[in-house]
Design an enzyme around this catalytic site. Structure first.
Site, PDB file in Angstrom:
ATOM      1  N   THR A 176       0.853  -1.191   0.000  1.00  0.00           N
ATOM      2  CA  THR A 176       0.000   0.000   0.000  1.00  0.00           C
ATOM      3  C   THR A 176       0.888   1.240   0.000  1.00  0.00           C
ATOM      4  O   THR A 176       2.027   1.176   0.449  1.00  0.00           O
ATOM      5  CB  THR A 176      -0.823  -0.057   1.310  1.00  0.00           C
ATOM      6  N   ARG A 204     -14.047  -7.846   0.553  1.00  0.00           N
ATOM      7  CA  ARG A 204     -13.200  -7.455   1.691  1.00  0.00           C
ATOM      8  C   ARG A 204     -12.645  -6.027   1.535  1.00  0.00           C
ATOM      9  O   ARG A 204     -12.150  -5.647   0.485  1.00  0.00           O
ATOM     10  CB  ARG A 204     -12.043  -8.454   1.795  1.00  0.00           C
ATOM     11  N   GLY A 206     -10.020  -3.305   3.675  1.00  0.00           N
ATOM     12  CA  GLY A 206      -9.061  -3.238   4.784  1.00  0.00           C
ATOM     13  C   GLY A 206      -9.106  -1.908   5.507  1.00  0.00           C
ATOM     14  O   GLY A 206     -10.112  -1.190   5.480  1.00  0.00           O
ATOM     15  N   ASP A 207      -8.000  -1.583   6.121  1.00  0.00           N
ATOM     16  CA  ASP A 207      -7.928  -0.362   6.942  1.00  0.00           C
ATOM     17  C   ASP A 207      -7.705   0.907   6.125  1.00  0.00           C
ATOM     18  O   ASP A 207      -8.012   2.007   6.595  1.00  0.00           O
ATOM     19  CB  ASP A 207      -6.766  -0.489   7.934  1.00  0.00           C
ATOM     20  N   THR A 227       0.308   1.105   6.791  1.00  0.00           N
ATOM     21  CA  THR A 227       0.344  -0.027   5.872  1.00  0.00           C
ATOM     22  C   THR A 227       0.607  -1.299   6.658  1.00  0.00           C
ATOM     23  O   THR A 227       1.392  -1.295   7.610  1.00  0.00           O
ATOM     24  CB  THR A 227       1.414   0.136   4.786  1.00  0.00           C
ATOM     25  N   GLY A 228      -0.068  -2.366   6.267  1.00  0.00           N
ATOM     26  CA  GLY A 228       0.141  -3.634   6.964  1.00  0.00           C
ATOM     27  C   GLY A 228      -1.105  -4.485   6.925  1.00  0.00           C
ATOM     28  O   GLY A 228      -1.981  -4.283   6.086  1.00  0.00           O
ATOM     29  N   GLY A 230      -4.357  -5.206   7.381  1.00  0.00           N
ATOM     30  CA  GLY A 230      -5.465  -4.287   7.607  1.00  0.00           C
ATOM     31  C   GLY A 230      -6.438  -4.679   8.709  1.00  0.00           C
ATOM     32  O   GLY A 230      -6.920  -3.817   9.447  1.00  0.00           O
TER      33      GLY A 230
HETATM   34  N1  ASP Z   1      -3.341  -2.298   4.771  1.00  0.00           N
HETATM   35  C1  ASP Z   1      -3.707  -2.809   3.474  1.00  0.00           C
HETATM   36  C2  ASP Z   1      -4.977  -3.591   3.580  1.00  0.00           C
HETATM   37  O1  ASP Z   1      -5.134  -4.319   4.534  1.00  0.00           O
HETATM   38  C3  ASP Z   1      -2.661  -3.674   2.891  1.00  0.00           C
HETATM   39  C4  ASP Z   1      -1.327  -3.017   2.762  1.00  0.00           C
HETATM   40  O2  ASP Z   1      -0.919  -2.227   3.611  1.00  0.00           O
HETATM   41  O3  ASP Z   1      -0.648  -3.304   1.772  1.00  0.00           O
HETATM   42  O4  ASP Z   1      -5.792  -3.519   2.692  1.00  0.00           O
END
Ligand code: ASP
Length: 308
Positions: A176, A204, A206-207, A227-228, A230
């Site tokens: 991300t 789905r 995410g965050d 980022t991470g 989510g």
């Molecule tokens: N945080 C993002 C998600 O969960 C994924 C990412 O950080 O690459 O959608």
């Protein structure tokens, strides 16, 4: 002090499997994004414009999991999420699950500025995009061979109940992109854009498009882009949690980010990182993974791009 920090994702970034050439390509695009955002601030521009300028470049780069180069969902489709927040007004805009918007961060900004809402999703968000004259592209625009292979591998791993290894995943899962900035007037802004997670299904989200989880900005405290993994960032409401700690307990943004990323988030099993700029312009880059594609630049002379 004017400052900008960016990220291009965090996770298992395998030094051994990353060629010098590949690493160079990542660094070049991170620098381009960092410098484009900084140029806006240097000219006296607003932090909102700076974060959009930086994120746009990362969305257009096929290397990162946002815009061109986004990961594929279970059905082999790219579904994109993005959000933006203005620290001066606490206004925010976000989009989730859009399939034809070239630069989702621009649409998120339009949601903030030209609609009474904060978060638009799917077909409705695309209808709004059409009305706003945002650049729409066919789904095939987002295709990259590397992300397609990652999907195939993830689905193969699912079938054989094998856990996709870091090598299979390359530098995949969390790439991300995001940016935070402080402009000359002391206004903070945060922006995040993503394709989500490879092989995601059932719509789905995410965050990244969730205000407070993946993105938050408040002039009184700090601006955060995450980022991470989510699901964990949502449960720990990471971006807001960092700002709230600064506001309520008076700790620095650096300490709050450290404690949340290595404590609150890690304790429930969350992997990833954040970029933070505080109200004075101090930058923090914090992650609990092996690496995070990141960059920081400020009027104090700092200019750096790093991966590990
Ligand atoms: N945080 C993002 C998600 O969960 C994924 C990412 O950080 O690459 O959608």
């Amino acid at each position: 002090m004017i400052s900008i920090a960016i990220h291009g994702g965090a996770g298992v970034i395998n030094r051994a499997s990353m060629s010098t050439e590949n690493e160079r390509a990542y660094r070049i695009d991170l620098e381009r994004a960092l410098d484009a955002g900084y140029a806006v601030l240097e000219k006296g521009g607003a932090s909102l414009d700076a974060v959009v300028a930086a994120v746009r470049i990362l969305e257009d780069s096929p290397l990162f999991n946002a815009g061109k180069g986004a990961v594929f969902n279970h059905a082999g489709i790219n579904e994109l999420d993005a959000s933006i927040m203005d620290g001066a007004t606490q206004k925010a805009g976000a989009v989730a699950g859009v399939r034809h918007v070239k630069n989702p961060i621009e649409l998120a900004r339009m949601v903030m500025e030209h609609s009474p809402h904060v978060l638009l999703s799917g077909e409705g968000a695309e209808e709004f995009a059409l009305e706003q004259g945002v650049t729409l592209v066919p789904g095939s625009y987002f295709y990259t061979e590397r992300r397609w292979k990652q999907l195939e591998d993830a689905q193969q791993a699912e079938k054989t109940q094998r856990v996709a290894s870091a090598a299979d995943e390359d530098i995949g899962f969390f790439s991300t992109v995001g940016a935070v900035a402080r402009d000359r007037n002391g206004n903070l802004a945060a922006a995040t854009s993503t394709g989500g997670m490879t092989n995601k299904r059932w719509g789905r989200i995410g965050d990244s498009p969730i205000i407070g989880a993946g993105t938050y900005a408040d002039n009184a405290t700090c601006a955060v882009s995450a980022t991470g993994s989510g699901e964990y960032f949502m449960r720990a409401v990471v971006a807001h949690e960092i700002c709230a700690r600064v506001r309520l307990s008076g700790v620095t943004a650096a300490k709050a980010a450290h404690d949340v990323v290595h404590g609150t988030l890690k304790d429930i099993g969350g992997d990833g990182g954040v970029v933070v700029v505080d109200k004075g312009g101090a930058i923090t880059l914090e992650f609990n993974t092996e690496g995070m594609f990141r960059g920081a630049r400020d009027s104090g002379g700092r200019r750096e791009v790093a991966i590990y």
